[in-house]
Design a protein around this motif. Structure first.
Motif, short mmCIF file in Angstrom:
data_model
loop_
_atom_site.label_atom_id
_atom_site.label_comp_id
_atom_site.label_asym_id
_atom_site.label_seq_id
_atom_site.Cartn_x
_atom_site.Cartn_y
_atom_site.Cartn_z
N LEU A 182 15.43 37.66 -3.67
CA LEU A 182 16.07 38.03 -4.92
C LEU A 182 17.25 37.12 -5.28
O LEU A 182 17.48 36.81 -6.44
CB LEU A 182 16.56 39.49 -4.82
N ASN A 183 17.97 36.68 -4.26
CA ASN A 183 19.21 35.94 -4.47
C ASN A 183 18.95 34.44 -4.58
O ASN A 183 18.41 33.84 -3.66
CB ASN A 183 20.18 36.24 -3.32
N LYS A 184 19.37 33.84 -5.69
CA LYS A 184 19.12 32.41 -5.90
C LYS A 184 19.84 31.54 -4.87
O LYS A 184 19.30 30.53 -4.41
CB LYS A 184 19.58 32.04 -7.32
N ASP A 185 21.06 31.93 -4.51
CA ASP A 185 21.80 31.15 -3.52
C ASP A 185 21.08 31.14 -2.17
O ASP A 185 21.06 30.11 -1.48
CB ASP A 185 23.21 31.70 -3.35
N TYR A 186 20.50 32.28 -1.80
CA TYR A 186 19.76 32.32 -0.54
C TYR A 186 18.50 31.45 -0.62
O TYR A 186 18.10 30.83 0.37
CB TYR A 186 19.36 33.76 -0.19
N CYS A 187 17.89 31.39 -1.80
CA CYS A 187 16.73 30.51 -1.98
C CYS A 187 17.12 29.05 -1.75
O CYS A 187 16.35 28.28 -1.17
CB CYS A 187 16.14 30.67 -3.38
N ASP A 188 18.32 28.68 -2.18
CA ASP A 188 18.80 27.32 -1.93
C ASP A 188 18.96 27.07 -0.43
O ASP A 188 18.64 25.97 0.06
CB ASP A 188 20.13 27.09 -2.64
N VAL A 189 19.44 28.06 0.31
CA VAL A 189 19.56 27.94 1.77
C VAL A 189 18.18 27.75 2.39
O VAL A 189 17.98 26.89 3.26
CB VAL A 189 20.25 29.20 2.36
N ILE A 190 17.21 28.55 1.94
CA ILE A 190 15.84 28.45 2.47
C ILE A 190 15.27 27.07 2.22
O ILE A 190 14.72 26.43 3.14
CB ILE A 190 14.94 29.53 1.83
N ASN A 191 15.37 26.60 0.99
CA ASN A 191 14.81 25.28 0.66
C ASN A 191 15.44 24.19 1.51
O ASN A 191 14.74 23.27 1.98
CB ASN A 191 15.02 24.99 -0.83
N SER A 192 16.73 24.27 1.74
CA SER A 192 17.41 23.28 2.56
C SER A 192 16.90 23.30 3.99
O SER A 192 16.67 22.25 4.61
CB SER A 192 18.93 23.54 2.52
N ARG A 193 16.69 24.50 4.55
CA ARG A 193 16.21 24.61 5.93
C ARG A 193 14.77 24.10 6.06
O ARG A 193 14.44 23.40 7.02
CB ARG A 193 16.30 26.06 6.41
N ILE A 194 13.93 24.45 5.12
CA ILE A 194 12.53 24.01 5.17
C ILE A 194 12.44 22.50 5.00
O ILE A 194 11.70 21.81 5.73
CB ILE A 194 11.70 24.72 4.08
N GLU A 195 13.20 21.96 4.06
CA GLU A 195 13.19 20.50 3.86
C GLU A 195 13.70 19.78 5.10
O GLU A 195 13.18 18.72 5.47
CB GLU A 195 14.04 20.15 2.64
N GLY A 196 14.70 20.36 5.76
CA GLY A 196 15.20 19.77 6.99
C GLY A 196 14.16 19.74 8.08
O GLY A 196 14.03 18.74 8.80
#
Length: 204
Positions: A182-196
């Motif tokens: 639901l939270n856009k900021d958490y989605c940014d965290v997820i994308n950063s971890r997956i890309e890493g």
């Protein structure tokens, strides 16, 4: 695939039996501070009343999520009794329970096909430090569940993706995944971890 939105509304658009495993960590109903959601007991009951039927509709295999707390367990066993429970031993994170320290937590196991020849207990630390999320699960926790209750190539759904630890475990263990947050900021965290993680794989 990561989707930013309300998991109940999004799950309603998904086909029956379209995922192989649901591994998730919903809010606990303990007034924890989230940006987009009020973590009250009433909201938790409403959330589970809507989510659990959708999980059963969507999932071909097991559905696993934490037991939360005593009153939540009582409500679940009365309304949506699980087929089994798993003991997650985490060592004391310093939180007091009624008789001392809270060293373990039960995980509810629901679904049509739950038998995977797995042990019903495991050890994993309670969390890893992830900037940008207040209460992430540890990667060791998520990897154990994904490894023991799904197969390579399966599709795993986490409708409360949070910091993305379940999704990262899927990425490492070669599972397809769908995360809803639901939270856009958490989605940014997820994308950063997956890309890493994907950048790390390119090194080998």
């Amino acid at each position: 695939m990561l989707i930013n939105g309300d998991c109940i509304e999004i799950m309603k658009t998904m086909p029956d039996k379209s995922v192989d495993f649901i591994c998730t960590d919903p809010p606990y109903g303990i007034d924890f501070e989230y940006n987009e959601y009020k973590d009250t007991r009433e909201n938790w009951v409403n959330l589970m009343t809507q989510c659990i039927p959708e999980w059963h509709r969507l999932c071909k295999g097991p559905i696993i999520f934490p037991g939360c707390n005593i009153w939540a367990r009582e409500w679940l066993w009365k309304n949506f009794p699980p087929k089994w429970t798993i003991c997650w031993f985490k060592g004391s994170p310093g939180h007091a329970a009624a008789v001392g320290f809270n060293d373990w937590e039960d995980l509810h196991v629901m679904g049509d096909k739950v038998h995977f020849n797995s042990h019903d207990h495991f050890f994993a630390p309670p969390s890893d430090k992830i900037d940008g999320h207040p209460c992430p699960k540890s990667l060791k926790y998520s990897k154990w569940l994904v490894k023991h209750f799904s197969h390579e190539g399966d599709t795993v759904l986490d409708p409360f993706a949070g910091s993305g630890t379940t999704l990262l475990a899927c990425e490492i263990l070669r599972r397809k995944w769908i995360g809803i947050e639901l939270n856009k900021d958490y989605c940014d965290v997820i994308n950063s971890r997956i890309e890493g993680e994907r950048d790390q794989l390119k090194l080998f």
